[in-house]
Design a protein around this motif. Sequence first.
Motif, PDB file in Angstrom:
ATOM      1  N   HIS A 314      -0.688   5.921  -0.663  1.00  0.00           N
ATOM      2  CA  HIS A 314      -1.967   6.722  -0.488  1.00  0.00           C
ATOM      3  C   HIS A 314      -2.389   7.532  -1.855  1.00  0.00           C
ATOM      4  CE1 HIS A 314       1.265   9.463  -0.037  1.00  0.00           C
ATOM      5  NE2 HIS A 314       0.665  10.542   0.364  1.00  0.00           N
ATOM      6  N   ILE A 315      -1.578   7.621  -2.360  1.00  0.00           N
ATOM      7  CA  ILE A 315      -1.807   8.446  -4.073  1.00  0.00           C
ATOM      8  C   ILE A 315      -2.248   7.399  -4.932  1.00  0.00           C
ATOM      9  CG2 ILE A 315      -0.768   9.841  -5.804  1.00  0.00           C
ATOM     10  CD1 ILE A 315       1.327  10.814  -3.806  1.00  0.00           C
ATOM     11  N   THR A 316      -1.716   6.195  -5.077  1.00  0.00           N
ATOM     12  CA  THR A 316      -1.786   5.289  -5.972  1.00  0.00           C
ATOM     13  C   THR A 316      -3.368   4.796  -5.623  1.00  0.00           C
ATOM     14  OG1 THR A 316      -1.038   3.365  -4.891  1.00  0.00           O
ATOM     15  CG2 THR A 316       0.348   4.425  -6.185  1.00  0.00           C
ATOM     16  N   SER A 317      -3.644   4.678  -4.388  1.00  0.00           N
ATOM     17  CA  SER A 317      -5.089   4.281  -3.972  1.00  0.00           C
ATOM     18  C   SER A 317      -5.892   5.457  -4.117  1.00  0.00           C
ATOM     19  CB  SER A 317      -4.852   3.939  -2.429  1.00  0.00           C
ATOM     20  OG  SER A 317      -6.101   3.641  -1.749  1.00  0.00           O
ATOM     21  N   ALA A 318      -5.629   6.648  -3.832  1.00  0.00           N
ATOM     22  CA  ALA A 318      -6.722   7.632  -4.033  1.00  0.00           C
ATOM     23  C   ALA A 318      -7.200   7.964  -5.507  1.00  0.00           C
ATOM     24  CB  ALA A 318      -6.315   8.967  -3.423  1.00  0.00           C
ATOM     25  N   ILE A 319      -6.316   7.592  -6.199  1.00  0.00           N
ATOM     26  CA  ILE A 319      -6.615   7.637  -7.856  1.00  0.00           C
ATOM     27  C   ILE A 319      -7.846   6.500  -8.094  1.00  0.00           C
ATOM     28  CG2 ILE A 319      -5.736   7.442 -10.026  1.00  0.00           C
ATOM     29  CD1 ILE A 319      -2.876   8.614  -9.074  1.00  0.00           C
ATOM     30  N   GLY A 320      -7.228   5.512  -7.947  1.00  0.00           N
ATOM     31  CA  GLY A 320      -8.391   4.306  -7.834  1.00  0.00           C
ATOM     32  C   GLY A 320      -9.706   4.464  -6.978  1.00  0.00           C
ATOM     33  N   GLY A 321      -9.507   5.119  -5.854  1.00  0.00           N
ATOM     34  CA  GLY A 321     -10.834   5.267  -4.891  1.00  0.00           C
ATOM     35  C   GLY A 321     -11.466   6.537  -5.720  1.00  0.00           C
ATOM     36  N   ALA A 322     -10.950   7.447  -6.195  1.00  0.00           N
ATOM     37  CA  ALA A 322     -11.881   8.518  -6.738  1.00  0.00           C
ATOM     38  C   ALA A 322     -12.757   7.873  -8.219  1.00  0.00           C
ATOM     39  CB  ALA A 322     -11.007   9.703  -7.457  1.00  0.00           C
ATOM     40  N   LEU A 323     -11.845   7.039  -8.812  1.00  0.00           N
ATOM     41  CA  LEU A 323     -12.704   6.399 -10.030  1.00  0.00           C
ATOM     42  C   LEU A 323     -13.939   5.453  -9.228  1.00  0.00           C
ATOM     43  CD1 LEU A 323     -12.391   6.559 -12.966  1.00  0.00           C
ATOM     44  CD2 LEU A 323     -10.739   4.394 -12.929  1.00  0.00           C
ATOM     45  N   ILE A 324     -13.294   4.502  -8.579  1.00  0.00           N
ATOM     46  CA  ILE A 324     -14.174   3.486  -7.994  1.00  0.00           C
ATOM     47  C   ILE A 324     -15.681   4.122  -7.516  1.00  0.00           C
ATOM     48  CG2 ILE A 324     -13.630   2.540  -5.861  1.00  0.00           C
ATOM     49  CD1 ILE A 324     -14.118  -0.228  -7.422  1.00  0.00           C
ATOM     50  N   GLY A 325     -15.298   5.384  -6.778  1.00  0.00           N
ATOM     51  CA  GLY A 325     -16.295   6.228  -6.155  1.00  0.00           C
ATOM     52  C   GLY A 325     -17.204   6.836  -7.122  1.00  0.00           C
ATOM     53  N   TRP A 326     -16.450   7.216  -8.113  1.00  0.00           N
ATOM     54  CA  TRP A 326     -17.386   7.981  -9.114  1.00  0.00           C
ATOM     55  C   TRP A 326     -18.200   6.662  -9.800  1.00  0.00           C
ATOM     56  CZ3 TRP A 326     -14.957   9.863 -14.537  1.00  0.00           C
ATOM     57  CH2 TRP A 326     -15.796  10.505 -15.291  1.00  0.00           C
ATOM     58  N   ALA A 327     -17.809   5.477  -9.959  1.00  0.00           N
ATOM     59  CA  ALA A 327     -18.413   4.428 -10.537  1.00  0.00           C
ATOM     60  C   ALA A 327     -19.477   3.906  -9.508  1.00  0.00           C
ATOM     61  CB  ALA A 327     -17.348   3.253 -10.948  1.00  0.00           C
ATOM     62  N   GLY A 328     -19.579   4.317  -8.403  1.00  0.00           N
ATOM     63  CA  GLY A 328     -20.570   3.781  -7.399  1.00  0.00           C
ATOM     64  C   GLY A 328     -20.175   3.272  -6.248  1.00  0.00           C
ATOM     65  N   ALA A 329     -18.789   3.327  -5.725  1.00  0.00           N
ATOM     66  CA  ALA A 329     -18.390   2.539  -4.540  1.00  0.00           C
ATOM     67  C   ALA A 329     -19.109   3.623  -3.426  1.00  0.00           C
ATOM     68  CB  ALA A 329     -17.066   2.556  -4.426  1.00  0.00           C
ATOM     69  N   SER A 330     -19.440   3.183  -2.269  1.00  0.00           N
ATOM     70  CA  SER A 330     -19.972   3.949  -1.174  1.00  0.00           C
ATOM     71  C   SER A 330     -19.262   4.450  -0.063  1.00  0.00           C
ATOM     72  CB  SER A 330     -21.375   3.111  -0.442  1.00  0.00           C
ATOM     73  OG  SER A 330     -22.182   2.780  -1.524  1.00  0.00           O
ATOM     74  N   MET A 331     -18.260   3.610   0.040  1.00  0.00           N
ATOM     75  CA  MET A 331     -17.110   3.921   0.963  1.00  0.00           C
ATOM     76  C   MET A 331     -15.518   3.411   0.745  1.00  0.00           C
ATOM     77  SD  MET A 331     -16.952   3.460   5.196  1.00  0.00           S
ATOM     78  CE  MET A 331     -16.761   1.880   5.546  1.00  0.00           C
ATOM     79  N   LEU A 332     -14.604   4.111   0.840  1.00  0.00           N
ATOM     80  CA  LEU A 332     -13.400   3.941   0.518  1.00  0.00           C
ATOM     81  C   LEU A 332     -12.481   3.804   1.619  1.00  0.00           C
ATOM     82  CD1 LEU A 332     -12.746   6.726  -2.077  1.00  0.00           C
ATOM     83  CD2 LEU A 332     -13.716   4.664  -2.580  1.00  0.00           C
ATOM     84  N   CYS A 333     -11.788   2.550   1.645  1.00  0.00           N
ATOM     85  CA  CYS A 333     -10.977   2.077   2.695  1.00  0.00           C
ATOM     86  C   CYS A 333      -9.579   2.735   2.514  1.00  0.00           C
ATOM     87  CB  CYS A 333     -10.595   0.782   3.021  1.00  0.00           C
ATOM     88  SG  CYS A 333      -9.562   0.419   4.384  1.00  0.00           S
ATOM     89  N   TYR A 334      -9.067   3.851   3.343  1.00  0.00           N
ATOM     90  CA  TYR A 334      -7.818   4.297   2.863  1.00  0.00           C
ATOM     91  C   TYR A 334      -6.604   3.480   2.942  1.00  0.00           C
ATOM     92  CZ  TYR A 334      -5.315   4.774   7.864  1.00  0.00           C
ATOM     93  OH  TYR A 334      -4.784   4.604   8.779  1.00  0.00           O
ATOM     94  N   VAL A 335      -5.633   3.918   2.274  1.00  0.00           N
ATOM     95  CA  VAL A 335      -4.373   3.285   2.403  1.00  0.00           C
ATOM     96  C   VAL A 335      -3.247   4.562   2.722  1.00  0.00           C
ATOM     97  CG1 VAL A 335      -2.630   2.334   0.610  1.00  0.00           C
ATOM     98  CG2 VAL A 335      -4.942   1.665   0.528  1.00  0.00           C
ATOM     99  N   THR A 336      -2.285   4.142   3.540  1.00  0.00           N
ATOM    100  CA  THR A 336      -1.496   5.274   3.853  1.00  0.00           C
ATOM    101  C   THR A 336       0.047   5.033   3.251  1.00  0.00           C
ATOM    102  OG1 THR A 336      -0.402   3.921   5.779  1.00  0.00           O
ATOM    103  CG2 THR A 336      -2.406   4.798   6.248  1.00  0.00           C
ATOM    104  N   PRO A 337       0.716   6.094   3.333  1.00  0.00           N
ATOM    105  CA  PRO A 337       2.268   6.022   2.822  1.00  0.00           C
ATOM    106  C   PRO A 337       2.884   4.888   3.243  1.00  0.00           C
ATOM    107  CG  PRO A 337       1.515   8.385   3.551  1.00  0.00           C
ATOM    108  CD  PRO A 337       0.622   7.367   4.163  1.00  0.00           C
ATOM    109  N   ALA A 338       2.374   4.147   4.525  1.00  0.00           N
ATOM    110  CA  ALA A 338       3.130   3.077   5.135  1.00  0.00           C
ATOM    111  C   ALA A 338       2.791   1.590   4.388  1.00  0.00           C
ATOM    112  CB  ALA A 338       2.867   2.980   6.640  1.00  0.00           C
ATOM    113  N   GLU A 339       1.615   1.743   3.436  1.00  0.00           N
ATOM    114  CA  GLU A 339       1.107   0.444   2.991  1.00  0.00           C
ATOM    115  C   GLU A 339       2.330  -0.172   2.483  1.00  0.00           C
ATOM    116  OE1 GLU A 339      -2.039  -0.354   3.173  1.00  0.00           O
ATOM    117  OE2 GLU A 339      -2.008  -2.150   1.895  1.00  0.00           O
ATOM    118  N   HIS A 340       2.294  -1.560   2.508  1.00  0.00           N
ATOM    119  CA  HIS A 340       3.503  -2.519   2.170  1.00  0.00           C
ATOM    120  C   HIS A 340       4.591  -2.365   3.051  1.00  0.00           C
ATOM    121  CE1 HIS A 340       0.645  -2.048  -1.584  1.00  0.00           C
ATOM    122  NE2 HIS A 340       0.497  -3.361  -1.378  1.00  0.00           N
TER     123      HIS A 340
END
Length: 478
Positions: A314-340
Amino acid sequence: MSRSPSKRGGNVTQRYRARRGEITPEMRFVAKREKADPEFVRSEVARGRAIIPANVNHLRHRLEPIIIGINFNCKINANIGNSATTSCLKDELRKVDMAVKYHADTVMDLSTGANLDDTRAAIVKHSRVPVGTVPIYGALSRVGKAEDLSPSLVLEEIEKQARQGVDYMTIHAGVLREHVSLTKKRLTGIVSRGGALLAQWMSAHGRQNFLYTHFEDICAIFKKYDVAFSLGDGLRPGSLHDANDEAQFAELKVLGDLTLKAWEHDVQVMIEGPGHVPLHLVQMNADLEQKWCHEAPFYTLGPIVTDVAPGYDHITSAIGGALIGWAGASMLCYVTPAEHLSLPDAEDVRQGCIAHKIAAHAADLARGRRGARDWDDAISKARYEFRWKDQFALAMDPSTAKKKHDATLPAESYKDARYCSMCGPEFCSMRLSRDAHKILKERETPLSLGTGKVSKAPRCKAAKNAVSPRKREPVSAR
Ligand code: SF4
């Protein structure tokens, strides 16, 4: 807000109506939520730069529409759903409530276990946020093997789910037969379930992806109920090694062509994006999506920016999410600590939502979206004025903020204290800073204009009091 499905091939989509100059009740509703002009909302939907996923059959229940687009607040999606090993309808509805409580703007039912139709129907009825699905999962559950899927069966499944009120569907129509060999050099192959199923079907039958060849049949269904396309990234990278490779971008180009085709039918479209991408390659994803997909809203999974932190994705994904959101993404699909690792439970849902809400809000701040900073300024003011209760109330997760504070200073009297247990009363920098400002203010020497004389400095009461700030703290609050 209530509309009916179109009978006899008509079109009920928000895009269709926006392009004819109509401001629908749903457009007015989202305009109010976003503090935007309804006419601006209409123009963004008409242009395809924003979508309002609102199936007419979901509007009959509890749906409160939202808008997804670059000029509106960045949204987050929470994936829920059962699996073959873990399945309980009550738990899934609890996850919907948990997701919405912690700021999810949409939920996707990705169930692959038992009772798929009943689970989906219950989620749509229960959810006041838009619901998305991946209909190929439902189709597969009816036949058991990817090779046994047929175009007619999948179209039937899509229509059934549209009738049930699903607001948007992931359709992996951009994974073409010729793309499959491009994934051979990858470290982690095809990690999208939909992409992998279609690759298997195309290999077994030696034919083109039926979602691509029957794309206009899907458009015909979608425009009857106003289901939005979430054009799936079936070839998204599943590891940093595979990020931004030929296969990923070959699919993205096809998604751009399909966007234009869907728009010919006035069906709403958003584009799904990666995946696992290192920080320095994130921006390129947003730029190419905007360029090749004609500014259709970008809906990204993360991206996860390092592969080495299972349990914390959820942290590795939120870091990328913030960056791509800033770059223009309109919606972020969450990732949870259970991912993988496992099927997320309600606590994983909470953590995933909070992490991605932080990312989305950080993106809103960086893009200067209307009203985003007001929230930060309000909580900062409460913090500096030691209004602890206001600080908790304004927090993204009020109960966790209060719990953390009260773990060390639980007494009610500490809700007025001018410190917390982090620095303690003597080292509270905010209190020292406030006191310093107070002293400075009281010592200020106003110039006597006109006479050239300087007035006498006022007596500094605060300095006297400030000798021992601790003395001023109520005993009960220490
Ligand atoms: S004690 Fe430290 S952390 Fe707590 S309010 Fe004061 S400055 Fe902030």
